[in-house]
Motif scaffolding. Structure first.
Motif, mmCIF file in Angstrom:
data_model
loop_
_atom_site.group_PDB
_atom_site.id
_atom_site.type_symbol
_atom_site.label_atom_id
_atom_site.label_comp_id
_atom_site.label_asym_id
_atom_site.label_seq_id
_atom_site.Cartn_x
_atom_site.Cartn_y
_atom_site.Cartn_z
ATOM 1 N N VAL A 79 6.126 -7.856 3.815
ATOM 2 C CA VAL A 79 4.734 -7.394 3.745
ATOM 3 C C VAL A 79 4.445 -6.369 4.837
ATOM 4 C CG1 VAL A 79 2.323 -8.091 4.095
ATOM 5 C CG2 VAL A 79 3.798 -9.424 2.578
ATOM 6 N N ILE A 80 4.840 -6.683 6.063
ATOM 7 C CA ILE A 80 4.531 -5.773 7.182
ATOM 8 C C ILE A 80 5.320 -4.470 7.060
ATOM 9 C CG2 ILE A 80 4.734 -5.481 9.697
ATOM 10 C CD1 ILE A 80 3.754 -8.431 9.898
ATOM 11 N N LEU A 81 6.578 -4.554 6.643
ATOM 12 C CA LEU A 81 7.383 -3.335 6.493
ATOM 13 C C LEU A 81 6.875 -2.464 5.340
ATOM 14 C CD1 LEU A 81 11.002 -4.732 7.069
ATOM 15 C CD2 LEU A 81 9.730 -3.229 8.606
ATOM 16 N N SER A 82 6.562 -3.097 4.203
ATOM 17 C CA SER A 82 6.110 -2.311 3.038
ATOM 18 C C SER A 82 4.736 -1.699 3.310
ATOM 19 C CB SER A 82 6.080 -3.169 1.773
ATOM 20 O OG SER A 82 5.136 -4.219 1.900
ATOM 21 N N THR A 83 3.853 -2.448 3.973
ATOM 22 C CA THR A 83 2.522 -1.920 4.299
ATOM 23 C C THR A 83 2.637 -0.756 5.282
ATOM 24 O OG1 THR A 83 1.559 -4.125 3.963
ATOM 25 C CG2 THR A 83 0.208 -2.517 5.146
ATOM 26 N N SER A 84 3.551 -0.883 6.237
ATOM 27 C CA SER A 84 3.766 0.194 7.222
ATOM 28 C C SER A 84 4.173 1.482 6.529
ATOM 29 C CB SER A 84 4.838 -0.205 8.237
ATOM 30 O OG SER A 84 4.430 -1.337 8.956
ATOM 31 N N GLU A 85 5.018 1.357 5.497
ATOM 32 C CA GLU A 85 5.453 2.553 4.759
ATOM 33 C C GLU A 85 4.333 3.092 3.863
ATOM 34 O OE1 GLU A 85 9.406 3.106 3.221
ATOM 35 O OE2 GLU A 85 10.060 1.216 4.153
#
Length: 282
Positions: A79-85
Motif C-alpha cells: 500500500v505505501i509503495l504503490s501510493t508513493s508511486e
C-alpha cells in the motif's frame, strides 16, 4: 540542483501513541520545503479517523499546509509503495522502533522492506516530537559514487531549510586502499604517507563539489571535511553517533538484486542501529 527536491511528502499514519508526533514532524517539513503532504493510512476510512487527523492538522492551518488523506486497505508494504508511486511522492517519512530498555533505535521489518524497495527518498525518524527539536548538525556521505554530488547538494539544501549550523562531509575510505603491511617504523611511515595522499585526493574531490553549491546554502555554516578509514556504512554511522549529529544524509542503495541479498548493502549497518535521524536520497 532542483530548486525544490521534495515537491510531495508521504507519511505512513498508524493510530498509535506516536500519531500526533509523526504528523507534526511530517507537516513541519512539508511547510519548510513547500511540499504537498500525503497522509497514508493502511486501513478502512471512517469519520472518527478522518476527524482525528483533521484535528491534529488544524495546528498547521495558519501555515496553509497543503495535504491529502489517503485510506487504502491491503498489505502495508504494498500500500505505501504503490501510493508513493501513484502520488509521485518524492520523500517518504517512516518511524523507527526503540529497543526494549535501550536508548537504541532500529528499522522494523515493514519499514525496512519499504526502505529497500522505495523509488523515492526515505527519511527515518528515531524520536518524532510534537515540539520542534532543532537540527543543528548534519552529516552527509562523501564517498566516491555517481549519486554523491547530488546527495551533498541536497544535504546543503536541507540544512539551509532547517537552519542547521554545521555540516560535516564524511569520506569513508576502505583500509585496504592503503595495502601496506605495517610491521616496523619504516612501513608505518609508508602507510601514513599513503593515508595522507588519499586524504588530500579525497578532500580535493569534495572541494570541487562544494564549489558547485550555491553560496546561499553555505552561508553561516561551519563546513568540515572528515576522512575516515574503516568499514563503509559502519564508519559513517559511528561518526554520526559520536559527533551527536541530528541528521545523517546518505545515498540510497541501488535497487536490490539476488547478489545484493547475498552481500548486504553498507546501508544495512545503519538500519540495524540508527545513529540518529537518517535521510536516504534517491
Amino acid at each position: 540542483m532542483s530548486v525544490k527536491p521534495f515537491k510531495s511528502i508521504g507519511v505512513g499514519v498508524a493510530f498509535s501513541p506516536n500519531l500526533k508526533a509523526n504528523i507534526f514532524e511530517a507537516a513541519r517539513l512539508s511547510v519548510v520545503f513547500g511540499s504537498k503532504l500525503f497522509l497514508i493510512h493502511v486501513g478502512e476510512n471512517s469519520n472518527e479517523k478522518t476527524n482525528q487527523l483533521k484535528t491534529i492538522l488544524k495546528h498547521f492551518e495558519k501555515d496553509n499546509l497543503d495535504y491529502k488523506l489517503v485510506f487504502k486497505t491491503g498489505n502495508p508494504v504494498d500500500v505505501i509503495l504503490s501510493t508513493s508511486e501513484e502520488k509521485k511522492i518524492d520523500l517518504l517519512i517512516l518511524g523507527a522502533l526503540q529497543r526494549e530498555g535501550f536508548l537504541k533505535y532500529y528499522v522494523g521489518s515493514i519499514a525496512r522492506k519499504i526502505t529497500r524497495k522505495a523509488k523515492c527518498s526515505v527519511l527515518l525518524l528515531i524520536k518524532p516530537s510534537v515540539k520542534r527539536v532543532p537540527c543543528e548538525h548534519v552529516v552527509v556521505n562523501g564517498l566516491k559514487a555517481p549519486k554523491t554530488e547530488q546527495t551533498i547538494k541536497t544535504a546543503f539544501y536541507v540544512a539551509n531549510k532547517l537552519s542547521s549550523e554545521k555540516i560535516t562531509i564524511v569520506e569513508e575510505i576502505k583500509e585496504e586502499q592503503i595495502s601496506v603491511k605495517v610491521d616496523d617504523n619504516k612501513s608505518l611511515r609508508h602507510a601514513n604517507i599513503i593515508k595522507e595522499r588519499i586524504k588530500l585526493r579525497e578532500n580535493s574531490r569534495i572541494k570541487e563539489i562544494l564549489n558547485l553549491i550555491p553560496e546561499v546554502y553555505k552561508k553561516n555554516k561551519t563546513i568540515t571535511i572528515q576522512p575516515i578509514f574503516g568499514k563503509k556504512g559502519y564508519s559513517i554511522g559511528h561518526y554520526a553517533q559520536i559527533s551527536r549529529a541530528d541528521l545523517l544524509v546518505m545515498n540510497a542503495p541501488s535497487k536490490t538484486t539476488f547478489w545484493d541479498r547475498l552481500f548486504p548493502h553498507d546501508i544495512e549497518h545503519i538500519l540495524t542501529e540508527l545513529p540518529t535521524d537518517v535521510l536516504l536520497l534517491q
